[in-house]
Design an enzyme around this catalytic site. Structure first.
Site, PDB file in Angstrom:
ATOM      1  N   SER A 132      15.647 -13.251  31.833  1.00 52.60           N
ATOM      2  CA  SER A 132      15.106 -11.971  32.294  1.00 52.60           C
ATOM      3  C   SER A 132      14.995 -11.866  33.817  1.00 52.60           C
ATOM      4  O   SER A 132      14.051 -11.273  34.338  1.00 52.60           O
ATOM      5  CB  SER A 132      13.759 -11.679  31.621  1.00 52.60           C
ATOM      6  OG  SER A 132      13.928 -11.578  30.211  1.00 52.60           O
ATOM      7  N   GLU A 153      16.838 -22.396  31.462  1.00 50.09           N
ATOM      8  CA  GLU A 153      16.655 -21.106  30.794  1.00 50.09           C
ATOM      9  C   GLU A 153      15.652 -21.270  29.652  1.00 50.09           C
ATOM     10  O   GLU A 153      16.033 -21.690  28.548  1.00 50.09           O
ATOM     11  CB  GLU A 153      17.987 -20.615  30.213  1.00 50.09           C
ATOM     12  CG  GLU A 153      19.061 -20.382  31.255  1.00 50.09           C
ATOM     13  CD  GLU A 153      20.075 -19.326  30.808  1.00 50.09           C
ATOM     14  OE1 GLU A 153      20.356 -18.440  31.610  1.00 50.09           O
ATOM     15  OE2 GLU A 153      20.528 -19.366  29.644  1.00 50.09           O
ATOM     16  N   LYS A 200      27.880 -12.650  28.162  1.00 45.94           N
ATOM     17  CA  LYS A 200      27.728 -12.846  26.704  1.00 45.94           C
ATOM     18  C   LYS A 200      28.795 -12.020  25.962  1.00 45.94           C
ATOM     19  O   LYS A 200      29.888 -11.845  26.475  1.00 45.94           O
ATOM     20  CB  LYS A 200      26.293 -12.524  26.270  1.00 45.94           C
ATOM     21  CG  LYS A 200      25.269 -13.292  27.125  1.00 45.94           C
ATOM     22  CD  LYS A 200      23.871 -13.262  26.598  1.00 45.94           C
ATOM     23  CE  LYS A 200      22.956 -14.053  27.529  1.00 45.94           C
ATOM     24  NZ  LYS A 200      21.581 -14.158  27.054  1.00 45.94           N
ATOM     25  N   GLU A 257      22.048 -19.991  23.123  1.00 43.07           N
ATOM     26  CA  GLU A 257      22.655 -19.230  22.017  1.00 43.07           C
ATOM     27  C   GLU A 257      23.739 -20.055  21.322  1.00 43.07           C
ATOM     28  O   GLU A 257      24.001 -19.855  20.137  1.00 43.07           O
ATOM     29  CB  GLU A 257      23.181 -17.883  22.551  1.00 43.07           C
ATOM     30  CG  GLU A 257      22.014 -16.937  22.830  1.00 43.07           C
ATOM     31  CD  GLU A 257      22.234 -15.963  23.978  1.00 43.07           C
ATOM     32  OE1 GLU A 257      23.385 -15.707  24.353  1.00 43.07           O
ATOM     33  OE2 GLU A 257      21.214 -15.458  24.515  1.00 43.07           O
ATOM     34  N   ASN A 294      26.172 -14.058  33.164  1.00 41.75           N
ATOM     35  CA  ASN A 294      26.669 -14.405  31.831  1.00 41.75           C
ATOM     36  C   ASN A 294      26.741 -13.111  31.038  1.00 41.75           C
ATOM     37  O   ASN A 294      25.718 -12.573  30.630  1.00 41.75           O
ATOM     38  CB  ASN A 294      25.700 -15.403  31.170  1.00 41.75           C
ATOM     39  CG  ASN A 294      26.083 -15.708  29.728  1.00 41.75           C
ATOM     40  OD1 ASN A 294      27.153 -15.295  29.259  1.00 41.75           O
ATOM     41  ND2 ASN A 294      25.208 -16.433  29.036  1.00 41.75           N
ATOM     42  N   GLY A 302      16.458 -12.492  27.368  1.00 39.72           N
ATOM     43  CA  GLY A 302      16.647 -11.194  26.726  1.00 39.72           C
ATOM     44  C   GLY A 302      15.349 -10.571  26.227  1.00 39.72           C
ATOM     45  O   GLY A 302      15.367  -9.601  25.476  1.00 39.72           O
ATOM     46  N   HIS A 311      24.547 -23.298  26.386  1.00 38.68           N
ATOM     47  CA  HIS A 311      23.632 -22.151  26.382  1.00 38.68           C
ATOM     48  C   HIS A 311      22.801 -22.196  25.099  1.00 38.68           C
ATOM     49  O   HIS A 311      23.300 -22.609  24.046  1.00 38.68           O
ATOM     50  CB  HIS A 311      24.425 -20.840  26.465  1.00 38.68           C
ATOM     51  CG  HIS A 311      23.526 -19.674  26.758  1.00 38.68           C
ATOM     52  ND1 HIS A 311      22.787 -19.064  25.772  1.00 38.68           N
ATOM     53  CD2 HIS A 311      23.212 -19.043  27.919  1.00 38.68           C
ATOM     54  CE1 HIS A 311      22.061 -18.094  26.326  1.00 38.68           C
ATOM     55  NE2 HIS A 311      22.307 -18.067  27.624  1.00 38.68           N
TER      56      HIS A 311
HETATM   57  P1  13P Z   1      18.839 -12.394  30.206  1.00 40.80           P
HETATM   58  O1  13P Z   1      18.987 -12.359  31.705  1.00 40.80           O
HETATM   59  O2  13P Z   1      19.435 -11.237  29.494  1.00 40.80           O
HETATM   60  O3  13P Z   1      17.439 -12.729  29.794  1.00 40.80           O
HETATM   61  O4  13P Z   1      19.744 -13.657  29.724  1.00 40.80           O
HETATM   62  C1  13P Z   1      19.619 -14.864  30.366  1.00 40.80           C
HETATM   63  C2  13P Z   1      20.706 -15.743  29.909  1.00 40.80           C
HETATM   64  O5  13P Z   1      20.745 -16.150  28.770  1.00 40.80           O
HETATM   65  C3  13P Z   1      21.781 -16.069  30.863  1.00 40.80           C
HETATM   66  O6  13P Z   1      22.598 -17.079  30.377  1.00 40.80           O
END
Ligand code: 13P
Length: 249
Positions: free
Chosen positions: A211, A166, A11, A96, A9, A172, A94
């Site tokens: 992560s 997740e 982002k 976010e 992803n 992150g 997601h």
């Molecule tokens: P990270 O791998 O940067 O922690 O993000 C995970 C994520 O949100 C994947 O959709």
């Protein structure tokens, strides 16, 4: 169908120049990868991804979609538009999107159905916040997220839905869930599906995200109910992402 899958992803990251280097670098390093691999770039780079990935083993998809088919919805992207660019996947729900754009369990469930109707494979995200975990609400939160999709899409749809667990506190932050923590929630998810249909539960692909790095991927993916990963930051580095893909079997 249950399969080992690693999806990146991206982002809101990338540029024409960086994406080209990243995808070319990735394609050079996937020789002994048996898992399915996919990337989800920003919408504006989907045509670039389609061109660079043509004829390769790497699939691609969008990061979100609208519930609407077309019309006066400024800034939105429909399932058919994603299809038009050859997307195989689309991320839905997601954290976010849920947290920054107020997406409810019901809306995410609708998006999942709209994606399925268009023949896209939804990467359906669930996960708890830190305060949920600390107040022992993890299972209740995940159950509500999952149940909304089961109610809207029906249990049989989960043969074509990829679930991504997740934990929000691990995204992150560099703070990965331990493999035991991940397995515990993955088993909970699979059991909840099995409460409706045991065969579907066995066939559902469940990814871990939060992560994931080359250094922890093998251990996470070795857990019995962890079928692969949804990777954020580490998917922006070709060598790191390729190493994660190799860890999924
Ligand atoms: P990270 O791998 O940067 O922690 O993000 C995970 C994520 O949100 C994947 O959709």
């Amino acid at each position: 169908m249950r399969q080992a899958l690693v999806a990146g992803n991206w982002k809101m990251n990338g540029s024409l120049e960086n994406n080209e280097a990243l995808l070319k670098g990735l394609l050079e390093q996937l020789d002994d990868v048996t898992a399915k691999v996919a990337v989800c770039p920003s919408f504006v780079y989907l045509s670039q991804a389609r061109d660079l990935l043509a004829g390769s083993q790497v699939g691609f998809g969008g990061q979100d979609l609208s519930t609407e088919a077309s019309g006066a919805f400024t800034g939105e992207i429909s399932a058919e538009m994603l299809n038009d660019f050859g997307c195989e996947y689309v991320i839905v729900g997601h954290s976010e999107r849920r947290d920054n754009h107020g997406e409810t369990n019901e809306l995410v469930a609708q998006k999942t159905q709209v994606a399925l109707n268009a023949g896209l494979t939804p990467l359906f995200c669930v996960g708890e916040h830190l305060e949920d975990r600390e107040s022992e609400q993890t299972e209740a939160v995940i159950a509500a997220q999952l149940d909304a999709a089961i109610e809207t899409c029906g249990i049989d749809a989960f043969e074509n839905i990829v679930i991504a667990y997740e934990p929000v506190w691990a995204i992150g932050t560099g703070k990965t869930a331990t493999s035991e923590q991940a397995q515990e929630v993955h088993a909970f998810i699979r059991n909840r599906l099995a409460g409706h249909d045991q065969n579907v539960a066995k066939q559902t692909t469940i990814l871990y995200g939060g992560s994931v790095k080359a250094a922890n991927a093998e251990e996470l993916f070795s857990m019995p109910d962890v079928d692969g990963g949804l990777v954020g930051g580490a998917s922006l580095d070709a060598a790191e992402f390729a190493a994660i893909c190799k860890a999924a079997k």
